[in-house]
Design a protein around this motif. Structure first.
Motif, PDB file in Angstrom:
ATOM      1  N   LYS A   1      33.131 -50.840  23.261  1.00  9.23           N
ATOM      2  CA  LYS A   1      32.234 -51.990  23.234  1.00  9.23           C
ATOM      3  C   LYS A   1      30.847 -51.510  22.812  1.00  9.23           C
ATOM      4  CE  LYS A   1      32.735 -55.010  26.526  1.00  9.23           C
ATOM      5  NZ  LYS A   1      32.657 -55.730  27.837  1.00  9.23           N
ATOM      6  N   PRO A   2      30.157 -52.229  21.932  1.00 10.66           N
ATOM      7  CA  PRO A   2      28.819 -51.793  21.503  1.00 10.66           C
ATOM      8  C   PRO A   2      27.842 -51.767  22.668  1.00 10.66           C
ATOM      9  CG  PRO A   2      29.241 -54.046  20.805  1.00 10.66           C
ATOM     10  CD  PRO A   2      30.533 -53.513  21.337  1.00 10.66           C
ATOM     11  N   GLY A   3      26.810 -50.947  22.536  1.00  5.95           N
ATOM     12  CA  GLY A   3      25.895 -50.760  23.642  1.00  5.95           C
ATOM     13  C   GLY A   3      24.433 -50.989  23.307  1.00  5.95           C
ATOM     14  N   LEU A   4      23.650 -51.174  24.364  1.00  9.97           N
ATOM     15  CA  LEU A   4      22.199 -51.281  24.234  1.00  9.97           C
ATOM     16  C   LEU A   4      21.618 -49.924  23.861  1.00  9.97           C
ATOM     17  CD1 LEU A   4      19.810 -53.288  24.702  1.00  9.97           C
ATOM     18  CD2 LEU A   4      19.703 -52.410  27.037  1.00  9.97           C
TER      19      LEU A   4
ATOM     20  N   ALA B   1      24.665 -41.559  20.308  1.00  5.63           N
ATOM     21  CA  ALA B   1      24.011 -41.310  19.019  1.00  5.63           C
ATOM     22  C   ALA B   1      22.510 -41.577  19.107  1.00  5.63           C
ATOM     23  CB  ALA B   1      24.635 -42.179  17.932  1.00  5.63           C
ATOM     24  N   GLN B   2      22.116 -42.622  19.848  1.00  4.34           N
ATOM     25  CA  GLN B   2      20.712 -43.001  19.933  1.00  4.34           C
ATOM     26  C   GLN B   2      19.862 -41.926  20.605  1.00  4.34           C
ATOM     27  OE1 GLN B   2      23.117 -45.440  19.866  1.00  4.34           O
ATOM     28  NE2 GLN B   2      22.162 -45.818  17.899  1.00  4.34           N
ATOM     29  N   ILE B   3      20.427 -41.203  21.572  1.00  2.00           N
ATOM     30  CA  ILE B   3      19.623 -40.201  22.269  1.00  2.00           C
ATOM     31  C   ILE B   3      19.745 -38.812  21.636  1.00  2.00           C
ATOM     32  CG2 ILE B   3      19.795 -41.455  24.444  1.00  2.00           C
ATOM     33  CD1 ILE B   3      21.820 -39.371  25.391  1.00  2.00           C
ATOM     34  N   ASN B   4      20.632 -38.676  20.649  1.00  2.10           N
ATOM     35  CA  ASN B   4      20.825 -37.366  20.023  1.00  2.10           C
ATOM     36  C   ASN B   4      20.428 -37.308  18.553  1.00  2.10           C
ATOM     37  OD1 ASN B   4      22.237 -35.346  21.928  1.00  2.10           O
ATOM     38  ND2 ASN B   4      23.381 -37.237  22.270  1.00  2.10           N
ATOM     39  N   TYR B   5      20.118 -38.469  17.969  1.00  2.19           N
ATOM     40  CA  TYR B   5      19.788 -38.475  16.546  1.00  2.19           C
ATOM     41  C   TYR B   5      18.602 -39.409  16.324  1.00  2.19           C
ATOM     42  CZ  TYR B   5      20.487 -38.250  11.505  1.00  2.19           C
ATOM     43  OH  TYR B   5      20.317 -38.020  10.166  1.00  2.19           O
TER      44      TYR B   5
ATOM     45  N   MET C   1      32.037 -42.423  33.294  1.00  2.00           N
ATOM     46  CA  MET C   1      30.876 -42.981  33.979  1.00  2.00           C
ATOM     47  C   MET C   1      29.777 -41.931  34.092  1.00  2.00           C
ATOM     48  SD  MET C   1      31.406 -46.121  34.353  1.00  2.00           S
ATOM     49  CE  MET C   1      29.847 -46.383  35.210  1.00  2.00           C
ATOM     50  N   GLU C   2      30.170 -40.674  34.238  1.00  4.97           N
ATOM     51  CA  GLU C   2      29.172 -39.595  34.302  1.00  4.97           C
ATOM     52  C   GLU C   2      28.381 -39.510  33.004  1.00  4.97           C
ATOM     53  OE1 GLU C   2      28.893 -34.749  35.070  1.00  4.97           O
ATOM     54  OE2 GLU C   2      30.851 -35.749  34.995  1.00  4.97           O
ATOM     55  N   LEU C   3      29.081 -39.599  31.868  1.00  6.39           N
ATOM     56  CA  LEU C   3      28.398 -39.548  30.585  1.00  6.39           C
ATOM     57  C   LEU C   3      27.518 -40.780  30.397  1.00  6.39           C
ATOM     58  CD1 LEU C   3      27.893 -38.184  27.879  1.00  6.39           C
ATOM     59  CD2 LEU C   3      29.981 -39.248  27.002  1.00  6.39           C
ATOM     60  N   ASP C   4      28.009 -41.944  30.837  1.00  9.77           N
ATOM     61  CA  ASP C   4      27.212 -43.169  30.752  1.00  9.77           C
ATOM     62  C   ASP C   4      25.903 -43.020  31.524  1.00  9.77           C
ATOM     63  OD1 ASP C   4      29.233 -44.331  29.274  1.00  9.77           O
ATOM     64  OD2 ASP C   4      29.293 -46.164  30.448  1.00  9.77           O
ATOM     65  N   CYS C   5      25.987 -42.491  32.747  1.00 11.77           N
ATOM     66  CA  CYS C   5      24.789 -42.309  33.577  1.00 11.77           C
ATOM     67  C   CYS C   5      23.816 -41.337  32.913  1.00 11.77           C
ATOM     68  CB  CYS C   5      25.172 -41.798  34.967  1.00 11.77           C
ATOM     69  SG  CYS C   5      26.043 -43.024  35.982  1.00 11.77           S
ATOM     70  N   HIS C   6      24.347 -40.289  32.324  1.00 15.80           N
ATOM     71  CA  HIS C   6      23.518 -39.308  31.614  1.00 15.80           C
ATOM     72  C   HIS C   6      22.767 -39.974  30.459  1.00 15.80           C
ATOM     73  CE1 HIS C   6      22.341 -35.493  29.795  1.00 15.80           C
ATOM     74  NE2 HIS C   6      22.849 -35.927  28.654  1.00 15.80           N
ATOM     75  N   ILE C   7      23.455 -40.830  29.722  1.00 16.60           N
ATOM     76  CA  ILE C   7      22.846 -41.520  28.582  1.00 16.60           C
ATOM     77  C   ILE C   7      21.772 -42.502  29.055  1.00 16.60           C
ATOM     78  CG2 ILE C   7      23.287 -43.166  26.705  1.00 16.60           C
ATOM     79  CD1 ILE C   7      26.087 -41.853  26.443  1.00 16.60           C
ATOM     80  N   ILE C   8      22.059 -43.233  30.137  1.00 13.96           N
ATOM     81  CA  ILE C   8      21.097 -44.201  30.666  1.00 13.96           C
ATOM     82  C   ILE C   8      19.824 -43.500  31.136  1.00 13.96           C
ATOM     83  CG2 ILE C   8      20.652 -45.824  32.551  1.00 13.96           C
ATOM     84  CD1 ILE C   8      23.612 -46.662  32.341  1.00 13.96           C
ATOM     85  N   VAL C   9      19.970 -42.384  31.855  1.00  9.00           N
ATOM     86  CA  VAL C   9      18.794 -41.643  32.343  1.00  9.00           C
ATOM     87  C   VAL C   9      17.961 -41.118  31.172  1.00  9.00           C
ATOM     88  CG1 VAL C   9      18.039 -39.571  33.569  1.00  9.00           C
ATOM     89  CG2 VAL C   9      19.815 -41.025  34.561  1.00  9.00           C
ATOM     90  N   ARG C  10      18.629 -40.546  30.173  1.00  2.78           N
ATOM     91  CA  ARG C  10      17.886 -40.027  29.022  1.00  2.78           C
ATOM     92  C   ARG C  10      17.210 -41.142  28.237  1.00  2.78           C
ATOM     93  NH1 ARG C  10      20.925 -35.570  25.503  1.00  2.78           N
ATOM     94  NH2 ARG C  10      19.102 -36.082  24.224  1.00  2.78           N
ATOM     95  N   THR C  11      17.829 -42.315  28.192  1.00  2.00           N
ATOM     96  CA  THR C  11      17.219 -43.451  27.509  1.00  2.00           C
ATOM     97  C   THR C  11      15.959 -43.910  28.237  1.00  2.00           C
ATOM     98  OG1 THR C  11      19.361 -44.196  26.672  1.00  2.00           O
ATOM     99  CG2 THR C  11      17.584 -45.825  26.710  1.00  2.00           C
ATOM    100  N   ILE C  12      16.042 -43.989  29.565  1.00  2.00           N
ATOM    101  CA  ILE C  12      14.878 -44.389  30.362  1.00  2.00           C
ATOM    102  C   ILE C  12      13.726 -43.405  30.157  1.00  2.00           C
ATOM    103  CG2 ILE C  12      14.006 -44.657  32.721  1.00  2.00           C
ATOM    104  CD1 ILE C  12      16.805 -45.702  33.479  1.00  2.00           C
ATOM    105  N   LEU C  13      14.033 -42.124  30.144  1.00  2.00           N
ATOM    106  CA  LEU C  13      13.003 -41.107  29.921  1.00  2.00           C
ATOM    107  C   LEU C  13      12.388 -41.249  28.533  1.00  2.00           C
ATOM    108  CD1 LEU C  13      14.718 -37.971  31.536  1.00  2.00           C
ATOM    109  CD2 LEU C  13      12.853 -39.363  32.475  1.00  2.00           C
ATOM    110  N   ALA C  14      13.221 -41.574  27.530  1.00  2.00           N
ATOM    111  CA  ALA C  14      12.715 -41.745  26.167  1.00  2.00           C
ATOM    112  C   ALA C  14      11.810 -42.963  26.066  1.00  2.00           C
ATOM    113  CB  ALA C  14      13.891 -41.870  25.196  1.00  2.00           C
ATOM    114  N   VAL C  15      12.173 -44.049  26.762  1.00  2.00           N
ATOM    115  CA  VAL C  15      11.348 -45.258  26.765  1.00  2.00           C
ATOM    116  C   VAL C  15      10.010 -44.980  27.448  1.00  2.00           C
ATOM    117  CG1 VAL C  15      11.130 -47.603  27.685  1.00  2.00           C
ATOM    118  CG2 VAL C  15      13.286 -46.863  26.652  1.00  2.00           C
ATOM    119  N   MET C  16      10.036 -44.255  28.561  1.00  2.00           N
ATOM    120  CA  MET C  16       8.801 -43.910  29.258  1.00  2.00           C
ATOM    121  C   MET C  16       7.904 -43.034  28.381  1.00  2.00           C
ATOM    122  SD  MET C  16      10.378 -43.173  33.064  1.00  2.00           S
ATOM    123  CE  MET C  16       8.830 -42.542  33.692  1.00  2.00           C
ATOM    124  N   GLU C  17       8.534 -42.130  27.645  1.00  2.00           N
ATOM    125  CA  GLU C  17       7.785 -41.256  26.738  1.00  2.00           C
ATOM    126  C   GLU C  17       7.144 -42.072  25.619  1.00  2.00           C
ATOM    127  OE1 GLU C  17       6.124 -37.775  25.326  1.00  2.00           O
ATOM    128  OE2 GLU C  17       7.261 -38.058  27.176  1.00  2.00           O
TER     129      GLU C  17
END
Length: 252
Positions: free
Chosen positions: A197-200, A204-208, A233-249
């Motif tokens: 399912k496509p995602g928010l 790819a978004q956090i690695n490229y 779910m572990e990978l999903d959580c990792h992606i969500i945390v890195r996305t939040i950090l990128a948005v804060m940055e």
């Protein structure tokens, strides 16, 4: 370690056999890239790839857990961001008097189309009836649009897509049908990304970095297919945390 191209295995079979007997690790190039760089080689996906990837996208437990997280985060996100959405919408309208929100057709899971929602960040005449790639420093982006793109505020309305079940928080970013057809012809195995399912946000978004070409799409596909194969779910959580950090940055 001996790394070989699958197509050359017949020519180096004796060498590979001796290497194994000498205690060396022998692995194919696609597997080596996947293990060490957490991406795939789309043009060299082996014939057994479809039967070897993670069953996560078909597992009732994984899908129920993922859906529960999606609903909880989307509801919380909409409630907490409501004042921000209203303020941003007002600023967008003040800048050029056009509509604050817009809808666009995208391709979802298994190739099914759906309508995505965003806060408008481009001029009203951005495309003039023709689909165009969005570039990193796109001249069509308004002043307010530059700010909300940097902080991803323009993506917040997609919480509605998540609640409707058309999107997830994590998955390959949905593309426009016009670009999907173009990329499917140019990039090997491109449509395999639609298994998820496509995602928010996504692997790819956090690695490229931001991409706006066929070449960029191929690079991002390498990460999308890694997610399709290894979704947990572990990978999903990792992606969500890195996305939040990128948005804060980006907000700094």
């Amino acid at each position: 370690q001996l790394v070989f191209q699958p197509s050359a295995l017949g020519m180096i079979e004796d060498v590979a056999y001796r290497a194994v007997n000498d205690g060396m690790m022998v692995t194919s190039f696609p597997h080596y890239v996947e293990t060490n760089y957490r991406r795939t080689v789309p043009a060299e996906i082996p014939s057994n790839w479809l039967t070897s990837f993670s069953a996560g996208h078909y597992s009732p437990f994984f899908l129920m857990a993922k859906r529960g997280v999606d609903i909880a985060l989307a509801l919380a996100g909409l409630i907490l961001s409501a004042p921000l959405i209203l303020l941003t919408a007002a600023l967008v309208k003040l800048e050029d008097r056009g509509p604050a929100f817009y809808r666009q057709l995208r391709v979802g899971r298994f190739g099914h189309p759906f309508t995505i929602y965003k806060i408008r960040s481009m001029r009203m005449d951005a495309e003039k009836g023709k689909a165009e790639w969005a570039a990193k420093n796109d001249g069509r982006v308004t002043r307010i649009g530059k700010l909300i793109r940097k902080t991803r505020i323009d993506e917040i309305p997609q919480f509605l897509n998540i609640l409707r079940g058309e999107m997830s928080f994590v998955g390959p970013r949905p593309e426009r049908p016009e670009f999907v057809e173009q990329l499917a012809e140019a990039v090997p195995n491109y449509k395999l990304r639609h298994v998820a399912k496509p995602g928010l946000t996504g692997w790819a978004q956090i690695n490229y970095p931001y991409g706006a070409s066929v070449e960029d799409a191929e690079e991002k596909l390498a990460f999308d297919l890694y997610y399709v194969k290894h979704a947990t779910m572990e990978l999903d959580c990792h992606i969500i945390v890195r996305t939040i950090l990128a948005v804060m940055e980006g907000a700094r």
